[in-house]
Design a protein around this motif. Structure first.
Motif, PDB file in Angstrom:
ATOM      1  N   LYS A   1      10.617  47.916  95.889  1.00 33.93           N
ATOM      2  CA  LYS A   1       9.768  49.054  96.097  1.00 33.93           C
ATOM      3  C   LYS A   1       8.538  48.965  97.026  1.00 33.93           C
ATOM      4  CE  LYS A   1      10.604  50.205  91.139  1.00 33.93           C
ATOM      5  NZ  LYS A   1       9.844  50.527  89.721  1.00 33.93           N
ATOM      6  N   LYS A   2       7.886  47.656  97.316  1.00 32.58           N
ATOM      7  CA  LYS A   2       7.006  47.638  98.184  1.00 32.58           C
ATOM      8  C   LYS A   2       7.619  47.904  99.586  1.00 32.58           C
ATOM      9  CE  LYS A   2       3.495  44.119  99.595  1.00 32.58           C
ATOM     10  NZ  LYS A   2       2.971  43.094  99.343  1.00 32.58           N
ATOM     11  N   ILE A   3       8.778  47.295  99.825  1.00 36.77           N
ATOM     12  CA  ILE A   3       9.383  47.384 100.886  1.00 36.77           C
ATOM     13  C   ILE A   3       9.708  48.943 101.419  1.00 36.77           C
ATOM     14  CG2 ILE A   3      11.428  47.243 102.399  1.00 36.77           C
ATOM     15  CD1 ILE A   3      11.678  44.350 100.893  1.00 36.77           C
ATOM     16  N   MET A   4       9.983  49.621 100.531  1.00 37.16           N
ATOM     17  CA  MET A   4      10.502  51.108 100.534  1.00 37.16           C
ATOM     18  C   MET A   4       9.248  52.029 100.798  1.00 37.16           C
ATOM     19  SD  MET A   4      13.480  50.280 100.805  1.00 37.16           S
ATOM     20  CE  MET A   4      13.743  52.124 101.335  1.00 37.16           C
ATOM     21  N   LYS A   5       8.195  51.691 100.190  1.00 31.72           N
ATOM     22  CA  LYS A   5       6.879  52.702 100.257  1.00 31.72           C
ATOM     23  C   LYS A   5       6.311  52.747 101.594  1.00 31.72           C
ATOM     24  CE  LYS A   5       5.683  52.120  95.559  1.00 31.72           C
ATOM     25  NZ  LYS A   5       4.550  51.720  94.403  1.00 31.72           N
ATOM     26  N   GLY A   6       6.472  53.774 102.281  1.00 26.50           N
ATOM     27  CA  GLY A   6       5.988  54.029 103.577  1.00 26.50           C
ATOM     28  C   GLY A   6       7.060  53.794 104.740  1.00 26.50           C
TER      29      GLY A   6
END
Length: 481
Positions: A100-105
């Motif tokens: 999720k952190k990778i995908m945000k932004g």
């Protein structure tokens, strides 16, 4: 009835084969929908298209975000937590928050997901997909496990390419299915595949035109050993045939191997629509003047030298000397390439074959043949091709696990290797049947690879591991012969 469509750079070719062969050309400016409306919904439809190839040529690798699951101690771009063992066991789970952190932004155009041993167990790739799909549509996400083979670097590269063209292939499928719900694509090896399998592994469609030309030339001439020269609007392709089949080779793109095989072909960047400025240019700027275009082309030069192609009067902006020099340059260039193959027979296809092949054959000192329907031989080849498959199979007797191209299938206890091979063969046939292959085309299953070894613990055999690659070879359908 068999219908084949080849979507080229200039025209869309259509071949309908029933009691006889009928062929048609539709300018691409009229649109694919117009071409599809011209065919019957009865019988089998196979489509070859250069659109995935064009997307690769014009696309940008930087637009793709790669997420890899290599396992502990292995360094790959985009690596995340998670690991599957070589036997298909989940050794370490993924961290959903990391994904999720990778995908945000994230601003990438598409996402490629590849796990090192996902072809033995696809669970982690699917879990990553479930998270990524909250941010991207299915058409923007490519998974690696349907490719089937282990070679991790090549599978990553192929998955990135799949991510680049998946949207184009999905859009094409929707467009075709609005008119013809049931159809096949022609693959880069000259076999047929279902739209669903093409969407799982879009690179199967890469550069399929040489494959359709090879099948079409053989079907029209029955000449088993020759060189096919396909003179199209944008390029001229040289495709050697041996024993009635084209030669296959591994596709290398952007300096790296892929997991895709394609028909071996030499591409010369000149065709009937190559424009003439100070000289013959290796690109097209629209149609020939004789077909309503603005700039003179090789086709127009042939008109000035006596051909009557289209509206020949519009070609007369060229003077005779320029036209002659351009045509002779093209002939010498192609004949020089032909000589490298030392062919005994040269088969001409494409809409300019009738005008150019005899001169090319004379310069190359070989025999030239232009069969009937040569102008649409690519569409003929698409029409008569058969469903083909290459299936990578892994069997673990201790885990009671059997996977085909990364997908789990029912495990069966077998007496010996021959019994196991027989079971695997029937599974491959069943896949082909579900895709619409007739029984006559799936009788022969090729064993491309077979390896089996014992797992020994405490001085006794605890398991047998078997890996094999089975295939239904591409070629011409028995029903069309």
């Amino acid at each position: 009835m068999f219908t084949g469509i080849d979507i080229g750079g200039t025209n869309t070719d259509i071949a309908v084969i029933d009691s006889q062969i009928n062929t048609y050309k539709v300018p691409n400016t009229d649109g694919l929908d117009n071409a599809l409306q011209k065919i019957s919904s009865y019988g089998r439809l196979a489509i070859s298209t250069s659109q995935p190839l064009n997307e690769i040529i014009t696309g940008h690798t930087a637009d793709i975000r790669t997420i890899t699951i290599p396992g502990p101690g292995l360094v790959y771009p985009g690596a995340v937590k998670g690991s599957v063992s070589h036997r298909g066991d989940i050794v370490e789970p993924i961290d959903p928050e990391e994904i999720k952190k990778i995908m945000k932004g994230q601003h990438a155009r598409a996402i490629a997901i590849a796990g090192k041993f996902s072809v033995r167990n696809d669970a982690l790739e699917k879990q990553v997909y479930d998270i990524v799909s909250q941010f991207y549509s299915d058409e923007q996400i490519a998974l690696s496990y349907p490719i089937g083979a282990l070679n991790f670097p090549a599978r990553i590269h192929t998955t990135k390419l799949n991510a680049r063209i998946k949207g184009k292939v999905a859009s094409l499928i929707r467009q075709i299915q609005r008119v013809n719900p049931d159809f096949f694509f022609v693959t880069s090896t000259g076999g047929l595949t279902s739209p669903a399998r093409a969407l799982d592994n879009p690179m199967l469609l890469f550069h399929s035109s040489p494959a359709t030309v090879a099948n079409g030339a053989y079907y029209l001439t029955k000449n088993e050993n020759c060189l096919v020269i396909d003179i199209g609007g944008t390029t001229t392709e040289l495709v050697p045939l041996k024993d009635g089949k084209p030669i296959l080779e591994t596709v290398v793109l952007e300096g790296a191997k892929t997991m895709i095989k394609a028909v071996s072909a030499m591409s010369i960047p000149f065709g009937g629509d190559s424009c003439i400025r100070s000289d013959l240019c290796p690109f097209r700027a629209g149609s020939s003047r004789s077909f309503g275009g603005g700039e003179p082309t090789l086709t127009d030069a042939l008109n000035v030298m006596g051909a009557r192609i289209g509206d020949a009067e519009r070609s007369e902006v060229l003077d005779h000397t320029t036209a002659q020099n351009v045509v002779h340059r093209y002939l010498d260039m192609v004949a020089s390439a032909v000589k490298e193959y030392h062919p005994e027979v040269l088969i001409g296809t494409g809409y300019l074959a009738h005008y150019l092949l005899s001169d090319i054959a004379e310069r190359a000192q070989t025999v030239g043949i232009v069969p009937e329907h040569a102008a649409s031989a690519n569409a003929v080849g698409a029409a008569v091709s058969k469903v083909s498959l290459e299936v990578h199979i892994h069997v673990d007797s201790e885990r009671k696990r059997l996977t085909l191209n990364g997908i789990s299938y029912p495990y069966k206890d077998t007496r010996d290797e021959e019994d196991l091979l027989s079971y695997a063969t029937e599974l491959v046939r069943e896949i082909a049947r579900k895709e619409g292959a007739p029984e006559e085309d799936i009788e022969d299953i090729e064993v491309l690879y077979f390896s089996s070894y014992d797992v020994v613990r405490g001085w006794r055999v605890t398991a047998k591991i078997t890996n094999m690659v089975l295939a239904i070879a591409p070629g011409i359908s028995v029903e069309a012969l």
